[in-house]
Design an enzyme around this catalytic site. Structure first.
Site, short mmCIF file in Angstrom:
data_model
loop_
_atom_site.label_atom_id
_atom_site.label_comp_id
_atom_site.label_asym_id
_atom_site.label_seq_id
_atom_site.Cartn_x
_atom_site.Cartn_y
_atom_site.Cartn_z
CB ILE A 110 -0.98 -0.03 1.19
CG1 ILE A 110 -1.84 -1.29 1.14
CG2 ILE A 110 -1.88 1.19 1.23
CD1 ILE A 110 -2.66 -1.47 -0.14
CD GLU A 125 -9.60 -2.49 7.91
OE1 GLU A 125 -9.05 -1.42 8.16
OE2 GLU A 125 -10.46 -3.02 8.62
CG HIS A 153 -4.50 -2.30 12.17
ND1 HIS A 153 -5.25 -2.67 11.08
CD2 HIS A 153 -4.42 -0.95 12.14
CE1 HIS A 153 -5.63 -1.58 10.43
NE2 HIS A 153 -5.14 -0.53 11.06
N1 GLN Z 1 0.28 5.07 1.36
C1 GLN Z 1 0.03 5.18 2.76
C2 GLN Z 1 0.88 4.19 3.54
O1 GLN Z 1 1.10 3.13 3.06
C3 GLN Z 1 -1.43 4.94 3.08
C4 GLN Z 1 -1.72 5.10 4.55
C5 GLN Z 1 -3.18 5.04 4.91
O2 GLN Z 1 -4.00 4.56 4.17
N2 GLN Z 1 -3.53 5.48 6.07
O3 GLN Z 1 1.31 4.46 4.61
ZN ZN Z 2 -4.80 2.54 4.69
#
Ligand code: GLN
Ligand code: ZN
Length: 753
Positions: free
Chosen positions: A431, A665, A694
């Site tokens: 991500i 998510e 998490h």
């Molecule tokens: N690109 C961001 C990361 O990977 C996305 C964070 C998020 O969605 N809160 O940290």
């Molecule tokens: Zn996120």
């Protein structure tokens, strides 16, 4: 007119509560000293309110951790997993609920966002079994003490309907049969409070949402007649905030309470309706000083509103208050010594907002024209500052046309045009962020302190990027990222480089418990000064043959996580940010970056509370995203990411964002949310997170295979991506590497099925 605020921030001017709590948790501070420190803070806050000239000081606004938890503890609604804590001291038990108990392996109560704010409360859990043991509430002692010190206290408590509506029923338990028990505990609390005060603030923000179920609405009136009886001749102020009462107006005005507080900032348009419906003897507390931002009140506008109300109700029946608790704004502008004067002069934090209420009252009661003239002059000077209005920025925003909001071709054509990326089936990616190691944090800190010069800083960050790319290559991921080592925060990083933003030194706002955030401030027109991410991403791309995904934060998220100027519509500010991000997107594309992700982590939480307002918001928010993302060729792939799973209801809007790939998510809900994707026939590609970032737990290949197979029941193989739930910056490499190794193995296995 009587004046009051709905609550003062607990945390302290210099985050004294944070320090005391964290030392206590570490074992460096005794319980006695912690309580002493908090008593000192409460007294300070009462003194500030009184010195400002307010008629009441608020008690019960202060909490050692969370006000929802304070009610939960009063009700004794403690989930059975905490029963082994019964022998502990009340304070230890309280913190076990809030933070969990590591030694006994008991997870804390769940935490979630308080309505549409960035404050998190602890979600009450209601269990089928277990009688509740009703206990005292600290507000009683605080109110007694405040009165003893010569203040006029007004206790503030979260109301039973809001508490119960936000509670989560566990294992088939039913919530509403508990109402009777809840009400009787509140009756006792109110009776305990009445010797020490004239009025009590009972907060039912749930009335400003569409959350209150029919079943509850039916019981509301009966319950409030008992609560009013428990108050005797004291004024019960039914307190609402964060929006207009909308559908619950009838319920509120017929509650039998002696007073009603409305949010006249966010719910300004409800005033006429409220005035028309208000029973002849009900007092109206007007929430006119905004508790959700950091700007001075515009006295001219506000006076008009007050005068309109007074003309109908008379001064005796009008109170002046803050729109909501001041919990959501920082404590004191006096602490800001580094801000340019033209910005500082426009600001009012909690301390200054108390004074504003007294001043507004003075303007009416004593025709204090000086205060009014001073306010008019100040705001005029602020508006005239060149940063407030930059013609080039305004002209560009005004000249945006329909084509700027649309990609050249529809998704299906873009999909074909993106075949050149030669991605395998079920492409694997992350991500964006990778573990923020001690070495990364040290590099940033040294640079910030001036211990590292710019060129050494760049070299050091590049070394981190290189390592990150090497690891991803070794893992065999398909779409790589640079890892975000240069970013301390996904919004701050961009705010620091954009025009129109500034940063406070001490503008801390409580996020939960001892955790505070310091949101960037948007004070002027927003524009991009220079490319913000291109060099880093290009460097990463130079190290690999695989595509590197450019990583940006979206306009809505930047807006939602900042304090936003109040002299321009939020939708307009968002449009300006979108144009700045659009330029960055185009520069990335020009530099040869083929995949660009624009994160909109805050889109869902920024949604207003009523359906009608939410629709308006979604319309401009989604179009801001499109403005940011649509300037690229069909061959460039746009990703977006959202780190929550509750968006079934807004899926049509998510589709309208028109991204090529969306990651979300979903591991914790076992891919359940994908039902919605099937029903809605979402046409683009989806990466439902296959593991929960998490937790430090390393997920096995088998469980991720299983999740992917479940996902394939909803999403065709050609559309499915494989990625974690969110960014990995809070994790360690020790768990991240093997987790990703397993994730890649799972993707390989499912590809072959
Ligand atoms: N690109 C961001 C990361 O990977 C996305 C964070 C998020 O969605 N809160 O940290
Ligand atoms: Zn996120």
């Amino acid at each position: 007119m009587q004046t009051h605020i709905l609550g003062f921030p607990s945390i302290g001017k210099r985050r004294e509560l944070k320090q005391a709590l964290e030392s206590f948790w570490k074992g460096d501070l005794s319980a006695e000293s912690l309580l002493k420190a908090s008593t000192e803070l409460k007294k300070q806050h009462w003194r500030i309110q009184k010195d400002a000239g307010l008629d009441y000081v608020t008690t019960g606004d202060f909490s050692l951790y969370d006000r929802m938890l304070d009610i939960t503890c009063m009700l004794g609604a403690v989930p059975p997993r905490f029963s082994c804590c019964l022998g502990d001291s009340p304070l230890d038990r309280y913190f076990s609920l809030a933070r969990g108990d590591v030694n006994r392996n008991i997870p804390a109560l769940e935490m979630t966002k308080w309505f549409d704010t960035n404050y998190h409360y602890l979600v009450p859990e209601i269990d089928a079994n277990g009688p509740w043991i009703i206990r005292g509430h600290p507000v009683v002692e605080d109110t007694r003490r405040a009165k003893g010190l010569g203040f006029s206290p007004k206790p503030a408590i979260i109301g039973p309907f809001t508490w119960l509506t936000l509670a989560k029923a566990q294992g088939g338990a039913l919530k509403w049969p508990r109402l009777k028990a809840v009400i009787s505990a509140y009756e006792k609390l109110l009776a305990d409070l009445t010797p020490y005060c004239d009025c009590i603030q009972i907060e039912e923000p749930v009335l400003c949402t569409e959350l209150l179920p029919e079943e509850a609405a039916n019981q509301f009136r009966r319950a409030y007649s008992s609560l009013n009886a428990a108050c005797g001749n004291k004024t019960l102020i039914l307190t609402t905030y964060f929006g207009p009462l909308a559908g619950n107006l009838e319920l509120a005005v017929n509650s039998g309470c002696a007073a009603l507080h409305i949010d006249a900032v966010r719910g300004k348009e409800q005033l006429d309706g409220v005035l028309a419906a208000l029973p002849g003897d009900m007092v109206l507390s007007l929430g006119i000083v905004d508790g959700r931002n950091i700007w001075k009140t515009d006295y001219t506008d506000t006076m008009a509103l007050i005068e309109r109300t007074v003309a109908i109700l008379g001064k005796k029946r009008v109170w002046l208050g803050s729109s909501c608790s001041l919990l959501h704004c920082p404590v004191d502008v006096e602490e800001e010594t580094a801000l340019p004067e033209h910005i500082r002069n426009r600001m009012a934090f909690a301390v200054q907002k108390c004074a504003e209420l007294a001043a507004l009252n003075g303007i009416i009661e004593k025709s204090d024209d000086m205060a009014l003239n001073e306010n008019v002059a100040l705001l005029k000077i602020a508006a005239a500052h060149p940063d407030s209005r930059i013609d080039k920025v305004r002209e560009r925003a005004a000249s945006v046309t329909v084509t700027d909001f649309s990609r050249h071709s529809a998704y299906s054509e873009r999909h074909a045009a993106q075949a050149w990326l030669k991605l395998p089936l079920l492409p694997t990616t992350s991500i964006g962020s990778f573990p923020q190691t001690a070495s990364i944090r040290k590099i940033r800190l040294d640079y910030k302190r001036g211990d590292l010069n710019e060129s050494d800083y760049i070299t050091a960050i590049k070394r981190e990027i290189k390592e990150c790319i090497e690891k991803q290559e070794k893992l065999g991921l398909d779409v790589l990222v640079h890892g975000e080592a240069e970013r301390n925060d996904m919004v701050e990083y961009f705010g620091q480089q954009l025009g129109g933003f500034c940063f406070t030194q001490n503008g801390w706002v409580q996020s939960y418990g001892s955790r505070c955030v310091k949101p960037p401030v948007i004070y002027g027109d927003v524009y991009r000064k220079h490319p913000m991410t291109v060099d880093w991403i290009l460097y990463a791309q130079s190290l690999t043959q695989k595509p590197v995904k450019g990583m940006l934060t979206g306009p809505v998220t930047i807006l939602c996580w900042s304090f936003v100027r109040d002299d321009l519509e939020r939708s307009e500010v968002c449009k300006q940010i979108a144009l700045a991000i659009r330029d960055e997107v185009q520069d990335l594309e020009k530099a040869g970056i083929r995949i660009i992700q624009i994160d909109e982590a805050a889109l869902r939480e920024g949604m207003p509370l009523t359906r009608a307002e939410a629709e308006i918001y979604l319309q401009w928010a989604v179009y801001a995203f499109r403005l940011a993302s649509s300037g690229v060729q069909d061959t460039t792939q746009i990703h977006t990411h959202m780190c929550y799973s509750e968006f079934n209801a807004i899926l049509p809007w998510i589709a309208k964002m028109d991204a090529d790939v969306i990651s979300i998510e979903s591991s914790r809900s076992g891919m359940e949310l994908l039902d919605a994707f099937t029903e809605f026939k979402y046409q683009a590609q989806v990466g439902p997170g296959v593991y929960d970032i998490h937790s430090p737990r390393i997920p096995s290949v088998e469980e991720m295979v299983e999740l992917l197979q479940r996902a394939l029941r909803h999403i065709s193989k050609e559309k499915l991506w494989v990625n974690p739930d969110c960014g990995l910056k809070t994790r360690q490499w020790e768990e991240t590497y093997p987790s990703l190794e397993n994730m890649v193995a799972a993707a390989l296995r499912v590809r072959e099925l």
